[in-house]
Scaffold this motif. Structure first.
Motif, PDB file in Angstrom:
ATOM      1  N   ALA A  69       9.120  -3.646   8.141  1.00 53.94           N
ATOM      2  CA  ALA A  69      10.285  -4.219   7.458  1.00 53.94           C
ATOM      3  C   ALA A  69       9.847  -5.065   6.268  1.00 53.94           C
ATOM      4  N   ILE A  70       8.783  -5.869   6.448  1.00 58.18           N
ATOM      5  CA  ILE A  70       8.256  -6.646   5.321  1.00 58.18           C
ATOM      6  C   ILE A  70       7.724  -5.716   4.244  1.00 58.18           C
ATOM      7  N   ALA A  71       7.079  -4.616   4.656  1.00 62.53           N
ATOM      8  CA  ALA A  71       6.553  -3.655   3.682  1.00 62.53           C
ATOM      9  C   ALA A  71       7.680  -3.027   2.870  1.00 62.53           C
ATOM     10  N   TRP A 115      12.444   4.384  10.337  1.00 62.26           N
ATOM     11  CA  TRP A 115      12.980   3.557  11.416  1.00 62.26           C
ATOM     12  C   TRP A 115      14.433   3.902  11.728  1.00 62.26           C
ATOM     13  N   SER A 116      15.229   4.152  10.706  1.00 63.78           N
ATOM     14  CA  SER A 116      16.650   4.442  10.972  1.00 63.78           C
ATOM     15  C   SER A 116      16.823   5.757  11.709  1.00 63.78           C
ATOM     16  N   ASP A 169       0.841  -1.199   0.000  1.00 61.72           N
ATOM     17  CA  ASP A 169       0.000   0.000   0.000  1.00 61.72           C
ATOM     18  C   ASP A 169       0.879   1.253   0.000  1.00 61.72           C
ATOM     19  N   LEU A 170       0.782   2.046  -1.049  1.00 61.34           N
ATOM     20  CA  LEU A 170       1.599   3.265  -1.148  1.00 61.34           C
ATOM     21  C   LEU A 170       1.155   4.337  -0.165  1.00 61.34           C
ATOM     22  N   ASN A 171       0.021   4.137   0.488  1.00 68.61           N
ATOM     23  CA  ASN A 171      -0.435   5.074   1.526  1.00 68.61           C
ATOM     24  C   ASN A 171      -0.053   4.624   2.930  1.00 68.61           C
ATOM     25  N   ARG A 172       0.725   3.568   3.012  1.00 66.48           N
ATOM     26  CA  ARG A 172       1.133   3.051   4.319  1.00 66.48           C
ATOM     27  C   ARG A 172       1.927   4.101   5.085  1.00 66.48           C
ATOM     28  N   THR A 173       1.619   4.229   6.349  1.00 64.93           N
ATOM     29  CA  THR A 173       2.351   5.142   7.224  1.00 64.93           C
ATOM     30  C   THR A 173       3.211   4.328   8.185  1.00 64.93           C
ATOM     31  N   PRO A 174       4.525   4.426   8.111  1.00 65.78           N
ATOM     32  CA  PRO A 174       5.378   3.667   9.034  1.00 65.78           C
ATOM     33  C   PRO A 174       5.165   4.115  10.467  1.00 65.78           C
ATOM     34  N   LYS A 175       5.407   3.191  11.397  1.00 67.84           N
ATOM     35  CA  LYS A 175       5.168   3.461  12.813  1.00 67.84           C
ATOM     36  C   LYS A 175       6.420   3.161  13.643  1.00 67.84           C
ATOM     37  N   ALA A 231       9.638   2.429  -0.049  1.00 68.50           N
ATOM     38  CA  ALA A 231      10.575   1.598   0.705  1.00 68.50           C
ATOM     39  C   ALA A 231      11.576   2.466   1.441  1.00 68.50           C
ATOM     40  N   ILE A 232      12.094   3.473   0.778  1.00 72.21           N
ATOM     41  CA  ILE A 232      13.053   4.385   1.400  1.00 72.21           C
ATOM     42  C   ILE A 232      12.400   5.140   2.550  1.00 72.21           C
ATOM     43  N   GLN A 233      11.172   5.583   2.363  1.00 68.50           N
ATOM     44  CA  GLN A 233      10.475   6.303   3.433  1.00 68.50           C
ATOM     45  C   GLN A 233      10.357   5.450   4.687  1.00 68.50           C
TER      46      GLN A 233
END
Length: 389
Positions: free
Chosen positions: A100-102, A129-130, A70-76, A122-124
């Protein structure tokens, strides 16, 4: 049940503890992308999807339709991820593993579609996280570090070596792997075998991404010892091999560690009598590490690692397919749920090396397209299904 004579027990124990794995050294230069999946494997998968060939097209469609793409995914991201036993408490554990799987999913989607939005997503996720995480805590911290640490380098390898649009915070991501993940997973674990195998998978993958030859050698040496202690072969003797430092120096201790199983047969794993789900974690990690090693120039499939993987896959697949469980095995009852873990080993051993794997083949084909376990296994019909490279 006939008890093994004391001298035979001692001899078997000594053999299991002291037998040194073959020397392993990192390649002169690491191959990239080279964590579980290679550039040539990616090219093959991409070509099949573009041609609409099966099972790769359906595997790609499954992946692209998943929440992970999902390109609208918001990392947490969290600064501290706290994971207790069975992720209770779960403070960021699921979020980290799934992000990480995403990132890996997006990296695969980028490679196959060449849609830069997936690379940027993927970079976002990796950057989020980094720029945040500093530690894992509580009892499941080592395993959590291994699970997430197995997916991050797979994503990063594809982006770093195939996407030319730029990754400004790449060095920060490398620092995260080097400082937050590697010091934990490189130490290994004296817990159940799936823990150390998953942690070792992370250590191997991270070492490749960081071009860290010393850590790679350390992790691979541990892998050879642990894989031999996880899957039993009749050639091991009366008792399974053991890992130095675990103090498994009597038959009773070994039987207890093997979930109360006292009859040892080829293909049995240390966790078969726990359940096939955790067994699948261990088998999957073995296959991932063996695949990475092959990509990096040392093919372990022709060694005892490959034989253990073949036998473990076949033994577990047989019962997952419904074969009646004999009384001598786990008290006549098995908890099933092997998971989507057969593609990599099946492709390497059956398709590349021509080894008969009837039960594994039946289960693999029935499960296609293999999806994700939501922990550290993802999309392996797409990447490894009947892949000749």
């Amino acid at each position: 049940m006939r008890r093994t004579p004391l001298l035979a027990v001692v001899a078997s124990l000594l053999t299991g503890v002291l037998a040194a794995p073959a020397a392993h050294s990192a390649p002169a230069a690491f191959a990239h992308p080279g964590v579980t999946v290679s550039g040539s494997q990616l090219d093959f998968a991409r070509a099949q999807v573009q041609a609409g060939a099966q099972p790769w097209k359906s595997a790609f469609d499954q992946m692209k339709a998943s929440k992970y793409a999902d390109l609208n995914r918001t990392p947490k991201p969290r600064a501290t991820v706290e994971c207790g036993s069975y992720s209770n408490p779960n403070h960021g554990c699921t979020d980290e593993r799934e992000d990480a799987i995403a990132a890996y999913t997006d990296a695969l989607a980028w490679y196959i579609t060449r849609d830069a939005r997936y690379a940027q997503k993927a970079i976002q996720i990796m950057d989020a996280w980094s720029g945040t995480i500093t530690a894992h805590t509580n009892s499941n911290a080592p395993l959590q570090t291994g699970w997430a640490g197995s997916s991050w380098p797979k994503a990063a390898e594809i982006i770093k070596y195939t996407y030319t649009g730029g990754w400004a915070d790449q060095n920060r991501f490398s620092t995260m792997l080097r400082d937050v993940y590697l010091p934990v997973v490189i130490k290994g674990s004296n817990s159940n075998g799936n823990w150390e195998l998953s942690m070792t998978e992370a250590a191997v993958g991270i070492s490749v991404f960081l071009d860290d030859k010393a850590s790679y050698d350390t992790a691979m040496a541990r892998f050879r010892t642990r894989a031999a202690a996880y899957v039993y072969l009749a050639s091991d003797g009366d008792l399974p091999k053991t890992v130095p430092g675990q103090n498994l120096n009597t038959r009773d201790k070994i039987v207890s560690y093997w979930q109360g199983q006292s009859t040892f047969v080829t293909g049995l794993t240390q966790e078969t009598c726990r359940d096939l789900t955790h067994t699948g974690y261990g088998i999957s990690a073995i296959s991932h590490i063996a695949e990475t090693s092959r990509i990096q120039g040392q093919d372990l499939y022709g060694t005892d690692v490959g034989e253990r993987l073949r036998q473990a896959l076949g033994f577990q697949s047989k019962y997952q397919l419904g074969t009646a469980v004999p009384d001598w095995l786990c008290g006549g009852s098995l908890k099933l749920g092997l998971g989507p873990v057969t593609e990599v080993g099946y492709n390497a051993l059956h398709n590349r090396r021509g080894v008969a794997m009837t039960n594994t083949q039946t289960l693999t084909l029935a499960n296609r397209p293999a999806g994700t376990d939501n922990l550290f296994v993802a999309w392996e019909t797409l990447t490894h299904g009947d892949n000749p490279n």
